[in-house]
Design a protein around this motif. Structure first.
Motif, PDB file in Angstrom:
ATOM      1  N   GLY A 113     -11.743   3.378   2.905  1.00  0.00           N
ATOM      2  CA  GLY A 113     -10.766   2.452   2.340  1.00  0.00           C
ATOM      3  C   GLY A 113      -9.413   3.080   2.079  1.00  0.00           C
ATOM      4  O   GLY A 113      -8.649   2.592   1.231  1.00  0.00           O
ATOM      5  N   THR A 114      -9.063   4.140   2.812  1.00  0.00           N
ATOM      6  CA  THR A 114      -7.788   4.835   2.593  1.00  0.00           C
ATOM      7  C   THR A 114      -6.721   4.473   3.618  1.00  0.00           C
ATOM      8  O   THR A 114      -5.593   4.934   3.529  1.00  0.00           O
ATOM      9  CB  THR A 114      -8.017   6.365   2.637  1.00  0.00           C
ATOM     10  OG1 THR A 114      -8.630   6.706   3.900  1.00  0.00           O
ATOM     11  CG2 THR A 114      -8.906   6.809   1.490  1.00  0.00           C
ATOM     12  N   PHE A 115      -7.096   3.661   4.600  1.00  0.00           N
ATOM     13  CA  PHE A 115      -6.139   3.299   5.650  1.00  0.00           C
ATOM     14  C   PHE A 115      -5.194   2.203   5.157  1.00  0.00           C
ATOM     15  O   PHE A 115      -5.626   1.157   4.697  1.00  0.00           O
ATOM     16  CB  PHE A 115      -6.885   2.831   6.902  1.00  0.00           C
ATOM     17  CG  PHE A 115      -5.982   2.305   7.991  1.00  0.00           C
ATOM     18  CD1 PHE A 115      -4.953   3.083   8.503  1.00  0.00           C
ATOM     19  CD2 PHE A 115      -6.155   1.017   8.500  1.00  0.00           C
ATOM     20  CE1 PHE A 115      -4.113   2.603   9.498  1.00  0.00           C
ATOM     21  CE2 PHE A 115      -5.333   0.530   9.500  1.00  0.00           C
ATOM     22  CZ  PHE A 115      -4.312   1.330   9.994  1.00  0.00           C
ATOM     23  N   THR A 116      -3.894   2.471   5.255  1.00  0.00           N
ATOM     24  CA  THR A 116      -2.866   1.497   4.868  1.00  0.00           C
ATOM     25  C   THR A 116      -2.014   1.172   6.091  1.00  0.00           C
ATOM     26  O   THR A 116      -1.197   1.998   6.526  1.00  0.00           O
ATOM     27  CB  THR A 116      -1.959   2.051   3.753  1.00  0.00           C
ATOM     28  OG1 THR A 116      -2.767   2.422   2.628  1.00  0.00           O
ATOM     29  CG2 THR A 116      -0.933   1.018   3.336  1.00  0.00           C
ATOM     30  N   PRO A 117      -2.177   0.001   6.695  1.00  0.00           N
ATOM     31  CA  PRO A 117      -1.399  -0.352   7.894  1.00  0.00           C
ATOM     32  C   PRO A 117       0.097  -0.384   7.607  1.00  0.00           C
ATOM     33  O   PRO A 117       0.519  -0.852   6.549  1.00  0.00           O
ATOM     34  CB  PRO A 117      -1.914  -1.743   8.267  1.00  0.00           C
ATOM     35  CG  PRO A 117      -3.197  -1.914   7.524  1.00  0.00           C
ATOM     36  CD  PRO A 117      -3.080  -1.092   6.285  1.00  0.00           C
TER      37      PRO A 117
END
Length: 452
Positions: A113-117
């Protein structure tokens, strides 16, 4: 076998997105296939399931997958992913509004849950292109209600008026930066004028003056220096405008062109003591025509032309005396009095040769801009506040000046870089090289430090 137009479009869109550029697209054969399907009528271009919609979807989703690969440190399908602590975890649906309608996207995610588009940020419901379109429509004079209807009827995107208003409000920060930006130390010519806008004040709608200053820089380019809203046009307020321009870096103005407002010259010279103040001849003619019957105006104007086209100050005075002694001067003494009262501020341009006279005898340079602004604001009815009026005027000016700058760039190369999304270079002054030559001879000690 492709079962539907949508599947065919999606497959071609993916090929186009994978190609990267037009040359690679042609080399892959996908371009020919695309044109063949369009010509055969098997592929819809626009609309909800049209090719353009699917193309945006394919490009955005490919970009999002690339972002996720960079975040995780491996490409999709790489066996080494099993040894890494974080990995792909499917996707979730999201719909964004675009210039071709609503686009349904599959946003990838990771297990940690660390991916920030970045391409489609969290919370974003629109592509940048749609925001630009809305701002462009607003700058062109369309109301928020008009834009709402336009988007729904043309591209099928439904945005609330509150959302559209917020999009246009997002430029306010840029407006404030523009309004307070540093200016050049010298503008050889400065035009000052105002237009009337209707603005709500409490329970009433009042006419207010939008003061606009346009400076001609050393390259002969007219640049809007600022916009100020005030209840009415007055010399005292103009004095404050000049002081603000000086605080932003304007050390000298050679010639200021303005209308015949009482106290205007003193307001300008309170900031730049050596500035020559030239009353706009067109304003002066209009002011004198107020006292002339409509049927006589052409004949009177022809006689007045002998005054402002005179080769010298002495010849202009002779022409004025002849007008006073003639039929029209006797019939319309109030028209003559207008010229007599403004004489000292009218005659400065008569001391210059024709090359410079054409530049300074009228404020038409700014009135041309004002004419276009009036066309844009006439659909408004009124503005809710001063800030809203400044916002639209600024967007309209950017729009007008961008067009002028791009037209100029087609014919010459400029070494001035554009600022932000706008070129905002303004219109070039006709005959500027000759006018600058006259100015350099007339004001050598004031211009020389800035010409080297």
């Amino acid at each position: 076998m492709i079962d539907s137009h949508e599947e065919l479009g999606a497959e071609l869109a993916e090929k186009v997105a994978a190609a990267g550029d037009l040359e690679a697209l042609k080399a892959s054969g996908a371009f020919d296939e695309l044109m063949e399907q369009i010509d055969a009528g098997r592929l819809q271009i626009d609309g909800k399931d049209g090719f353009l919609n699917l193309m945006i979807k394919a490009v955005l989703e490919r970009g999002l997958q690339t972002e996720l690969s960079e975040h995780l440190g491996y490409e999709k399908g790489d066996p080494a992913a099993r040894l890494l602590p974080n990995s792909r975890n499917g996707s979730y649906p999201k719909t964004v509004a675009s210039t071709v309608g609503d686009v349904g996207l599959a946003i990838p995610r990771d297990r940690a849950g660390t991916f920030t588009p970045q391409l489609v940020p969290r919370g974003s419901r629109r592509t940048g292109g749609l925001d630009d379109m809305i701002i462009s429509l607003y700058a062109g004079g369309m109301t928020i209600r008009d834009i709402e209807h336009h988007l729904e009827s043309t591209i099928g995107t439904e945005l609330s008026r509150e959302t559209i208003s917020k999009i246009t409000d997002d430029v306010l920060e840029e407006v404030m930066a523009w309004q307070s930006r540093p200016l050049d130390p010298i503008y050889p010519i400065l035009y000052l004028d105002a237009i009337v806008v209707k603005i709500r004040d409490g329970h009433q709608v009042k006419n207010k003056a939008a003061h606009i200053a346009v400076g001609v820089d050393l390259d002969g380019v007219k640049r809007v220096l600022g916009i100020w809203i005030q209840a009415s046009e007055g010399a005292k307020f103009w004095a404050g405008v000049c002081a603000e321009l000086a605080n932003r870096g304007v050390k000298d103005v050679l010639i200021a062109c303005c209308d015949g407002l009482t106290g205007f010259p003193e307001a300008i010279q309170a900031t730049w003591a050596n500035t020559t103040v030239q009353t706009c001849v067109v304003h002066l003619v209009r002011a004198s025509m107020r006292f002339v019957a409509y049927g006589d105006r052409k004949k009177v104007a022809a006689c007045l032309r002998n005054i402002y086209t005179a080769p010298t100050i002495e010849a202009a005075l002779t022409a004025r005396e002849e007008f006073a002694a003639g039929e029209w001067g006797q019939k319309y003494p109030a028209a003559l009095k207008t010229w007599e009262n403004a004489w000292e501020r009218f005659i400065p341009f008569l001391a210059f040769p024709p090359a410079l006279r054409k530049v300074i005898y009228t404020t038409n340079a700014i009135e041309s801009l004002n004419y276009q602004l009036r066309k844009i604001i006439k659909n408004r009815g009124h503005f809710p506040n001063d800030q809203a009026a400044v916002k639209l005027l600024w967007l309209a000016i950017c729009n007008i000046e961008d067009k002028r700058a791009r037209e100029r760039q087609k014919t010459r190369t400029t070494d001035k870089e554009s600022s932000g999304n706008h070129l905002v270079e303004g219109a070039a002054t006709a005959g500027w090289i000759q006018a600058l030559g006259v100015l350099s001879i007339t004001y050598p000690e004031r211009l020389e430090p800035y010409l080297s």
